[in-house]
Motif scaffolding. Structure first.
Motif, PDB file in Angstrom:
ATOM      1  N   UNK A  12       4.050  -4.703   2.631  1.00  0.00           N
ATOM      2  CA  UNK A  12       5.136  -5.450   1.989  1.00  0.00           C
ATOM      3  C   UNK A  12       5.285  -5.050   0.527  1.00  0.00           C
ATOM      4  N   UNK A  13       4.170  -4.952  -0.197  1.00  0.00           N
ATOM      5  CA  UNK A  13       4.170  -4.675  -1.639  1.00  0.00           C
ATOM      6  C   UNK A  13       3.506  -3.335  -1.893  1.00  0.00           C
ATOM      7  N   UNK A  14       4.293  -2.370  -2.367  1.00  0.00           N
ATOM      8  CA  UNK A  14       3.726  -1.051  -2.612  1.00  0.00           C
ATOM      9  C   UNK A  14       4.432  -0.391  -3.785  1.00  0.00           C
ATOM     10  N   UNK A  35      -3.742   6.325  -2.734  1.00  0.00           N
ATOM     11  CA  UNK A  35      -4.820   5.500  -2.205  1.00  0.00           C
ATOM     12  C   UNK A  35      -4.281   4.321  -1.409  1.00  0.00           C
ATOM     13  N   UNK A  36      -2.972   4.085  -1.497  1.00  0.00           N
ATOM     14  CA  UNK A  36      -2.374   2.958  -0.793  1.00  0.00           C
ATOM     15  C   UNK A  36      -2.273   3.265   0.695  1.00  0.00           C
ATOM     16  N   UNK A  37      -2.427   2.205   1.497  1.00  0.00           N
ATOM     17  CA  UNK A  37      -2.302   2.387   2.941  1.00  0.00           C
ATOM     18  C   UNK A  37      -2.044   1.051   3.622  1.00  0.00           C
ATOM     19  N   UNK A  47      -1.504  -1.699  -4.859  1.00  0.00           N
ATOM     20  CA  UNK A  47      -1.836  -2.151  -6.211  1.00  0.00           C
ATOM     21  C   UNK A  47      -1.886  -3.674  -6.286  1.00  0.00           C
ATOM     22  N   UNK A  48      -1.222  -4.351  -5.336  1.00  0.00           N
ATOM     23  CA  UNK A  48      -1.141  -5.811  -5.348  1.00  0.00           C
ATOM     24  C   UNK A  48      -2.032  -6.483  -4.304  1.00  0.00           C
ATOM     25  N   UNK A  99      -1.303 -10.390   6.778  1.00  0.00           N
ATOM     26  CA  UNK A  99      -1.925  -9.160   6.275  1.00  0.00           C
ATOM     27  C   UNK A  99      -0.941  -8.351   5.424  1.00  0.00           C
ATOM     28  N   UNK A 100       0.201  -8.951   5.099  1.00  0.00           N
ATOM     29  CA  UNK A 100       1.203  -8.387   4.195  1.00  0.00           C
ATOM     30  C   UNK A 100       1.630  -6.969   4.577  1.00  0.00           C
TER      31      UNK A 100
END
Length: 189
Positions: free
Chosen positions: A39-41, A88-90, A131-132, A170-171
Motif C-alpha cells: 500500500x505504502x511505497x 530493499x522494499x518488497x 519505508x513506512x 498486512x498493508x
C-alpha cells in the motif's frame, strides 16, 4: 473471529449448493501471473509470481452468480523496482485463498463484461517491507477480493480478467492477470 469467519463461509457455501434458487452449477479453473504490491511505497515495486484458483459457480440469474473459491498465490521479490533499480522494499505473499464472491455480469454472448466483490481469508506467510511498514506475519488474515474482466465465447466459458485481493492487515494487495475455463456440472432440470 477468524474461526467464526471460516465457519460462516463453510456453512454458507454448503447450504447454497442445494438451494432452489440456483439455476446452474459449474466449476471455473483459473491460472495466471501473480503480483503483490504494498500500500505504502517510495519505490515503485510489484513483486511477481504464480496464481491458481478454482471456483464453484452458482448461477442465480443470467446476470448474477455466487462464487465460493479456493486458490493459491505465491509471489517473491527479485530485489528490483519496476524501473529495474535495486530496492530493499518488497511485498511477498505465500498464501492459500478461501472465500466467496458475487459476480454481476452483462448477459451478452461472445463478450460479457463482469465485476465481482466478496470477502475471504488468506492463510499463509506475508511480508511487507517499505519505508513506512515492516510487517512479517504468518497465519490467517482477511481479504477483500475484487475482479473485473470479460467472459468470452459463445457460452461465455472462457474467463479473462484482473483479480485482486486487498489485505489491509498486512498493508498489501495481491492479484493476478488470469485466464480461466468454466466446465458445466450435471445440472438437474
Amino acid at each position: 473471529m477468524k474461526k467464526t469467519l471460516i465457519l460462516f463461509i463453510i456453512i454458507l457455501t454448503s447450504n447454497l449448493v442445494k438451494a432452489q434458487f440456483i439455476k446452474e452449477k459449474s466449476i471455473n479453473a483459473q491460472i495466471g501471473y501473480g503480483i503483490s504490491v504494498p500500500y505504502n511505497s517510495i519505490d515503485e515495486i510489484a513483486d511477481n509470481g504464480f496464481y491458481v484458483q478454482g471456483e464453484l459457480v452458482l448461477k442465480v440469474a443470467s446476470w448474477f452468480e455466487l462464487r465460493p473459491y479456493a486458490g493459491f498465490i505465491l509471489t517473491s521479490s527479485n530485489g528490483k523496482d519496476l524501473n529495474d533499480n535495486p530496492t530493499n522494499e518488497k511485498a511477498e505473499s505465500k498464501a492459500f485463498l478461501l472465500g466467496g464472491k458475487a459476480r454481476v455480469r452483462a448477459p451478452i454472448p461472445w463478450v460479457a463484461p463482469y465485476v465481482e466483490i466478496g470477502i475471504g481469508t488468506s492463510i499463509g506467510k506475508f511480508e511487507t517491507l517499505t519505508a513506512f511498514d515492516n510487517i512479517d506475519k504468518g497465519g490467517i488474515i482477511y481479504h477483500i477480493p475484487f475482479s473485473i474482466g470479460l467472459e468470452l465465447g459463445k457460452n461465455n466459458n472462457v474467463d479473462l480478467g484482473f483479480t485482486y485481493y486487498f489485505q489491509p492487515s498486512v498493508k498489501q494487495f495481491v492479484g493476478a492477470f488470469a485466464v480461466g475455463i468454466t466446465f458445466p456440472l450435471n445440472n438437474e432440470k
